[in-house]
Scaffold this motif. Structure first.
Motif, mmCIF file in Angstrom:
data_model
loop_
_atom_site.group_PDB
_atom_site.id
_atom_site.type_symbol
_atom_site.label_atom_id
_atom_site.label_comp_id
_atom_site.label_asym_id
_atom_site.label_seq_id
_atom_site.Cartn_x
_atom_site.Cartn_y
_atom_site.Cartn_z
ATOM 1 N N GLU A 36 0.564 -13.319 -4.729
ATOM 2 C CA GLU A 36 0.394 -12.692 -3.412
ATOM 3 C C GLU A 36 1.710 -12.713 -2.650
ATOM 4 O O GLU A 36 2.354 -13.759 -2.529
ATOM 5 N N MET A 37 2.125 -11.535 -2.158
ATOM 6 C CA MET A 37 3.405 -11.424 -1.450
ATOM 7 C C MET A 37 3.197 -11.205 0.047
ATOM 8 O O MET A 37 3.985 -11.637 0.855
ATOM 9 N N LYS A 38 2.145 -10.499 0.384
ATOM 10 C CA LYS A 38 2.004 -10.063 1.778
ATOM 11 C C LYS A 38 0.547 -9.703 2.032
ATOM 12 O O LYS A 38 -0.142 -9.235 1.138
ATOM 13 N N THR A 39 0.110 -9.923 3.279
ATOM 14 C CA THR A 39 -1.207 -9.432 3.684
ATOM 15 C C THR A 39 -1.009 -8.545 4.895
ATOM 16 O O THR A 39 -0.346 -8.947 5.859
ATOM 17 N N ILE A 40 -1.552 -7.340 4.821
ATOM 18 C CA ILE A 40 -1.504 -6.456 5.983
ATOM 19 C C ILE A 40 -2.838 -6.578 6.689
ATOM 20 O O ILE A 40 -3.883 -6.259 6.106
ATOM 21 N N PRO A 41 -2.847 -7.079 7.906
ATOM 22 C CA PRO A 41 -4.129 -7.285 8.584
ATOM 23 C C PRO A 41 -4.712 -5.972 9.081
ATOM 24 O O PRO A 41 -4.001 -4.986 9.233
ATOM 25 N N GLY A 42 -5.988 -6.009 9.316
ATOM 26 C CA GLY A 42 -6.655 -4.812 9.819
ATOM 27 C C GLY A 42 -8.083 -4.873 9.348
ATOM 28 O O GLY A 42 -8.414 -5.663 8.484
ATOM 29 N N THR A 43 -8.926 -4.046 9.885
ATOM 30 C CA THR A 43 -10.314 -4.111 9.443
ATOM 31 C C THR A 43 -10.547 -3.188 8.276
ATOM 32 O O THR A 43 -9.947 -2.137 8.174
ATOM 33 N N GLU B 285 -10.791 -7.794 5.574
ATOM 34 C CA GLU B 285 -9.893 -8.142 6.676
ATOM 35 C C GLU B 285 -8.523 -7.485 6.561
ATOM 36 O O GLU B 285 -7.638 -7.773 7.353
ATOM 37 N N GLY B 286 -8.347 -6.636 5.577
ATOM 38 C CA GLY B 286 -7.057 -5.966 5.465
ATOM 39 C C GLY B 286 -6.706 -5.592 4.047
ATOM 40 O O GLY B 286 -7.561 -5.222 3.247
ATOM 41 N N LEU B 287 -5.400 -5.681 3.745
ATOM 42 C CA LEU B 287 -4.882 -5.268 2.450
ATOM 43 C C LEU B 287 -3.946 -6.355 1.930
ATOM 44 O O LEU B 287 -3.068 -6.813 2.655
ATOM 45 N N LYS B 288 -4.146 -6.756 0.671
ATOM 46 C CA LYS B 288 -3.249 -7.751 0.082
ATOM 47 C C LYS B 288 -2.300 -7.067 -0.898
ATOM 48 O O LYS B 288 -2.696 -6.165 -1.628
ATOM 49 N N VAL B 289 -1.049 -7.525 -0.898
ATOM 50 C CA VAL B 289 -0.033 -6.978 -1.795
ATOM 51 C C VAL B 289 0.361 -8.075 -2.780
ATOM 52 O O VAL B 289 0.752 -9.167 -2.376
ATOM 53 N N TYR B 290 0.234 -7.766 -4.089
ATOM 54 C CA TYR B 290 0.588 -8.738 -5.127
ATOM 55 C C TYR B 290 1.735 -8.203 -5.958
ATOM 56 O O TYR B 290 1.811 -7.010 -6.250
ATOM 57 N N SER B 291 2.590 -9.128 -6.381
ATOM 58 C CA SER B 291 3.581 -8.766 -7.393
ATOM 59 C C SER B 291 2.917 -8.970 -8.744
ATOM 60 O O SER B 291 2.334 -10.025 -9.013
ATOM 61 N N ILE B 292 2.987 -7.934 -9.600
ATOM 62 C CA ILE B 292 2.441 -8.084 -10.951
ATOM 63 C C ILE B 292 3.553 -7.933 -11.984
ATOM 64 O O ILE B 292 3.369 -7.339 -13.046
ATOM 65 N N LYS B 293 4.736 -8.499 -11.650
ATOM 66 C CA LYS B 293 5.829 -8.538 -12.624
ATOM 67 C C LYS B 293 5.336 -9.249 -13.876
ATOM 68 O O LYS B 293 5.616 -8.846 -14.989
ATOM 69 N N ASN B 294 4.597 -10.319 -13.669
ATOM 70 C CA ASN B 294 3.858 -10.908 -14.767
ATOM 71 C C ASN B 294 2.434 -10.382 -14.617
ATOM 72 O O ASN B 294 1.671 -10.820 -13.763
ATOM 73 N N GLY C 111 -10.511 5.965 9.424
ATOM 74 C CA GLY C 111 -9.785 7.162 9.026
ATOM 75 C C GLY C 111 -8.767 6.799 7.959
ATOM 76 O O GLY C 111 -8.773 5.697 7.444
ATOM 77 N N ILE C 112 -7.880 7.713 7.648
ATOM 78 C CA ILE C 112 -6.886 7.462 6.600
ATOM 79 C C ILE C 112 -5.611 6.895 7.223
ATOM 80 O O ILE C 112 -5.111 7.417 8.221
ATOM 81 N N SER C 113 -5.095 5.799 6.651
ATOM 82 C CA SER C 113 -3.816 5.229 7.083
ATOM 83 C C SER C 113 -2.783 5.446 6.005
ATOM 84 O O SER C 113 -3.085 5.328 4.821
ATOM 85 N N LEU C 114 -1.556 5.745 6.415
ATOM 86 C CA LEU C 114 -0.465 5.982 5.464
ATOM 87 C C LEU C 114 0.608 4.910 5.625
ATOM 88 O O LEU C 114 0.987 4.567 6.746
ATOM 89 N N TYR C 115 1.073 4.393 4.470
ATOM 90 C CA TYR C 115 2.149 3.398 4.468
ATOM 91 C C TYR C 115 3.255 3.876 3.536
ATOM 92 O O TYR C 115 2.990 4.462 2.493
#
Lengths: 183, 246
Positions: free
Chosen positions: B200-207, B185-194, B226-230
């Protein structure tokens, strides 16, 4: 009474004939034909020939990605490698397509691109992006990729004619096929 | 005096450990490129290592005009992915994570493994931690889908530190203290400071995000269209730039 016995035997024997003429030996579906994928074959040397077109090509499907400096490469599984210019990401676009049939993977070191064409390791020189070409090759390295590369199965779901193991598949077409394989 | 030495030593160790957490964020100066976590080829040093379902192949590519095959090992693992870090290969398979030493580059040697239930699992790692996603489904196997975090400081005995359940995760990538995990359902962004406790910090929705490559300040995403750039100048806040389509 004997007449009927002979008739019964004859009928039993003829029904056995249905079980012999399908090369997968699958009795239930031999006589069925459906619209599905049929493999296209080529000789090994034709299948493994590399070519390049310095223009954007439509992807059949999207596979592994790889980044190197200002470029992104994307495998089109079984068919080749798309080359993308990423010098300005907001304007990133495809600039070329390397035909590498039977390809599945990619890695880059020092301006040489390493990929596979079926079971061969192929090294490509891409220092000139108008003229990407084969630099060297090592035959038969990846034994399991010879008949197991992504091009060995069709690009869509459904029935397909099972590819033979003595020729290399270079593509698929839609045709009337026996229902011997399915994905 | 002894106390001061102790604190000095501790400080040095922390600094060294933190530096080692900085994985693969800057790539433009290296002579190799960067693949994603779903890759089956990797080049490290003078060797190309490749996996197919049942074999690990080793090829000497020190002379590109004359590659030489140096080995092929049969492994019963149903291998899916390969990831290299320093002198280690991390191989993801349907039955577990397998860690190889390439101290002798021509002869990879199995030094550690962490088995799991049948599933598909790409992996990214550094000196102390590895992150795998396990995808349990009818094709891959019945294991519980999710993100699995291993302490790999002792490579012969990876220790599972944390599991985060999620639906059908797939490829993943690390950039400094950020971990990016693809799922259907998308992309999850995690902080791995520890490192052992992703937050979990953010979820970018999308298929259907399949895999990501963090490359300098760009996150290159393989998606189903296709390829997406962030832009990941702010590591924990990817900003959409463009989708490259036909």
């Amino acid at each position: 009474m004997r007449k009927y016995l002979w008739l019964l035997m004859a009928w039993t024997l003829t029904s056995c004939w249905k079980y012999t003429n399908n090369n997968t030996g699958d009795p239930a579906y031999t006589s069925q034909k459906v619209w599905g994928y049929k493999p296209v074959y080529a000789t090994e040397s034709a299948a493994k020939k590399i070519s390049y077109l310095a223009s954007s090509q439509i992807a059949v499907s999207y596979g592994n990605i790889y980044a190197f400096r200002n470029y992104i490469f994307q495998i089109d599984p079984g068919f080749g490698i798309h080359v993308i210019d990423n010098s300005t990401p907001s304007l990133a676009h495809k600039i070329g397509f390397i035909t590498v049939r039977g390809c599945s993977q990619i890695s880059i070191k020092n301006d040489k691109l390493y990929t596979n064409s079926y079971d061969d390791l192929v090294v490509l020189d891409f220092s000139d992006l108008q003229n990407v070409h084969e630099y060297s090759r090592l035959n038969g390295v990846f034994t399991e990729y010879k008949f197991g590369s992504p091009i060995s199965t069709p690009p869509g779901r459904g029935y397909y004619e099972c590819p033979s193991y003595d020729r290399l598949v270079t593509g698929w077409v839609m045709d009337s096929v026996y229902t011997s394989c399915y994905q | 005096m002894k106390k001061a030495s102790f604190f000095l030593l501790a400080a040095v160790l922390v600094i060294v450990a933190c530096e080692k957490n900085d994985t693969n964020a800057n790539s433009s100066s290296t002579s190799t490129g960067k693949g994603g976590s779903l890759a089956r080829f990797t080049i490290i040093g003078n060797y190309l290592y490749a996996v197919s379902s049942h074999y690990l192949y080793t090829v000497d590519v020190s002379n590109p005009s004359n590659p030489v095959k140096s080995g092929q090992s049969a492994l019963n693992f149903d291998m899916e992915t390969i990831y290299s870090y320093k002198n280690r290969l991390f191989i993801g398979s349907r039955t577990g994570l397998y860690i190889y030493s390439i101290d002798t580059p021509s002869e990879p040697r199995l030094i550690g493994e962490a088995k799991h239930g049948r599933s598909c699992d790409p992996v990214v790692a550094n000196d102390s931690v590895s992150y795998s996603t396990l995808k349990g489904n009818t094709y891959c196997g019945p294991a519980t889908s999710g993100l699995y975090v291993y302490d790999v400081k002792n490579l012969s005995q990876p220790v599972l530190k944390k599991t985060i359940t999620m639906n059908d995760p797939l490829g993943l990538g690390i950039a400094d203290s950020a971990l990016y995990v693809c799922y259907t359902e998308g992309l999850k962004v995690y902080s791995i400071k520890n490192a052992y406790d992703p937050v979990e910090m953010k979820t970018i929705p999308g298929t259907d995000f399949a895999d990501v490559i963090p490359y300098d300040n760009i996150l290159i995403c393989w998606t189903n269209g296709g390829i997406s750039l962030y832009d990941i100048t702010d590591r924990l806040n990817p900003a959409f730039i463009k989708k490259i389509t036909d």
